[in-house]
Write a protein that holds these residues in place. Structure first.
Motif, short mmCIF file in Angstrom:
data_model
loop_
_atom_site.label_atom_id
_atom_site.label_comp_id
_atom_site.label_asym_id
_atom_site.label_seq_id
_atom_site.Cartn_x
_atom_site.Cartn_y
_atom_site.Cartn_z
N CYS A 21 41.93 28.21 35.36
CA CYS A 21 42.04 29.27 34.34
C CYS A 21 42.98 28.82 33.22
O CYS A 21 42.67 29.00 32.03
CB CYS A 21 42.56 30.56 34.97
N THR A 48 41.88 28.02 29.26
CA THR A 48 42.59 28.72 28.20
C THR A 48 43.24 27.73 27.23
O THR A 48 43.20 27.93 26.01
CB THR A 48 43.67 29.64 28.81
N ALA A 77 32.85 32.40 31.35
CA ALA A 77 34.15 32.32 30.70
C ALA A 77 34.03 31.68 29.32
O ALA A 77 34.67 32.11 28.35
CB ALA A 77 35.14 31.54 31.56
N GLU A 114 32.42 34.32 27.02
CA GLU A 114 33.31 35.43 26.68
C GLU A 114 34.59 34.96 26.01
O GLU A 114 35.34 35.79 25.48
CB GLU A 114 33.66 36.23 27.94
N SER A 169 37.16 33.89 27.56
CA SER A 169 38.16 34.60 28.35
C SER A 169 38.13 34.08 29.79
O SER A 169 37.07 33.70 30.30
CB SER A 169 37.86 36.10 28.35
N ARG A 180 38.65 36.00 32.25
CA ARG A 180 38.33 37.15 33.10
C ARG A 180 37.20 36.87 34.10
O ARG A 180 37.31 37.25 35.28
CB ARG A 180 37.97 38.36 32.23
N PRO A 181 36.08 36.22 33.70
CA PRO A 181 35.03 35.95 34.70
C PRO A 181 35.51 35.10 35.87
O PRO A 181 35.06 35.30 37.01
CB PRO A 181 33.95 35.23 33.88
N ASP A 191 38.59 35.11 37.10
CA ASP A 191 39.40 36.00 37.93
C ASP A 191 38.52 36.96 38.72
O ASP A 191 38.78 37.23 39.90
CB ASP A 191 40.37 36.79 37.05
N VAL A 192 37.48 37.47 38.06
CA VAL A 192 36.58 38.40 38.74
C VAL A 192 35.88 37.72 39.91
O VAL A 192 35.83 38.26 41.03
CB VAL A 192 35.54 38.97 37.76
#
Length: 213
Positions: free
Chosen positions: A110, A114, A190, A193, A195, A197-198, A200-201
């Protein structure tokens, strides 16, 4: 683990004219190829783009690789070697409980996506999306790479069984297979988006679905 390594071929023809050795120049091409293929895939990555970004003359490329196909194989092997080292560093870190090692890998991924503004994902995942354009040899190599990654994770999950984090009858190879199927999809989402978030989800669902020890 069946990790592929990138052996250096015997030099042939005229040496490079920019002051680098044969091995240095070949490594530079492969490293730049890894960056570009990870960002944009094989169809959008031309040999001209690789050469422009390295400052190596176009005529010199075929001194190192016979075809773009050979270059792609070399890049895949180099990426696989790099990624297996990374996975091993996390999944065999005995300072952490086994499942915490996988969490640490997810957190690192992640942060990495980023840091590169979600322009880079997974080279293997990118190539897998272009499977209809790949030769049978490239498709088989991709499948073997994924199997190697699954084997590394399955070993970590077996450590989790030994540690009592997972039940004795846990099917570790199947759980490893499930992780990589979902993870590659999460990496793609990810990038779409922009992000984490995908990731982490997916990780949340995966860990919640593991059988209790």
């Amino acid at each position: 683990t069946g990790v592929q390594t990138c052996a250096l071929p015997i030099s042939r023809g005229r040496p490079a004219q920019h002051g680098h050795t044969y091995a240095d120049t070949r490594d530079l091409l492969i490293r730049r190829g890894m960056e570009l293929l990870t960002e944009q895939g094989i169809a959008a990555t031309s040999i001209e783009r690789v050469l422009q970004s390295t400052g190596i003359p176009k005529g010199s490329f075929y001194h190192y690789f016979a075809t773009k196909h050979d270059f792609t194989l070399a890049v895949m092997d180099a990426y696989h070697h790099y990624f297996c080292r990374k996975l091993t560093r996390y999944l065999e870190d005995e300072s952490l409980p086994p499942l915490a090692r996988l969490v640490a890998f997810v957190d690192s991924a992640c942060r990495g996506m980023t840091r590169f503004a979600f322009q880079r994902g997974c080279l293997v995942g990118n190539l897998g999306q272009e499977v209809v354009q790949l030769s049978p040899e490239l498709r088989l190599r991709l499948e073997q790479i994924l199997l190697d990654w699954e084997a590394l994770l399955a070993r970590c999950l077996r450590d989790a069984v030994t540690a009592g984090e997972l039940p004795p009858d846990c099917d570790c190879p199947a759980l490893a297979h499930q992780f990589w199927i979902g993870w590659e999809g999460a990496v793609l989402r990810a990038k779409l988006e922009q992000s984490a978030r995908p990731l982490d989800v997916f990780a949340g669902f995966y860990f919640a679905g593991l059988p209790p020890g």
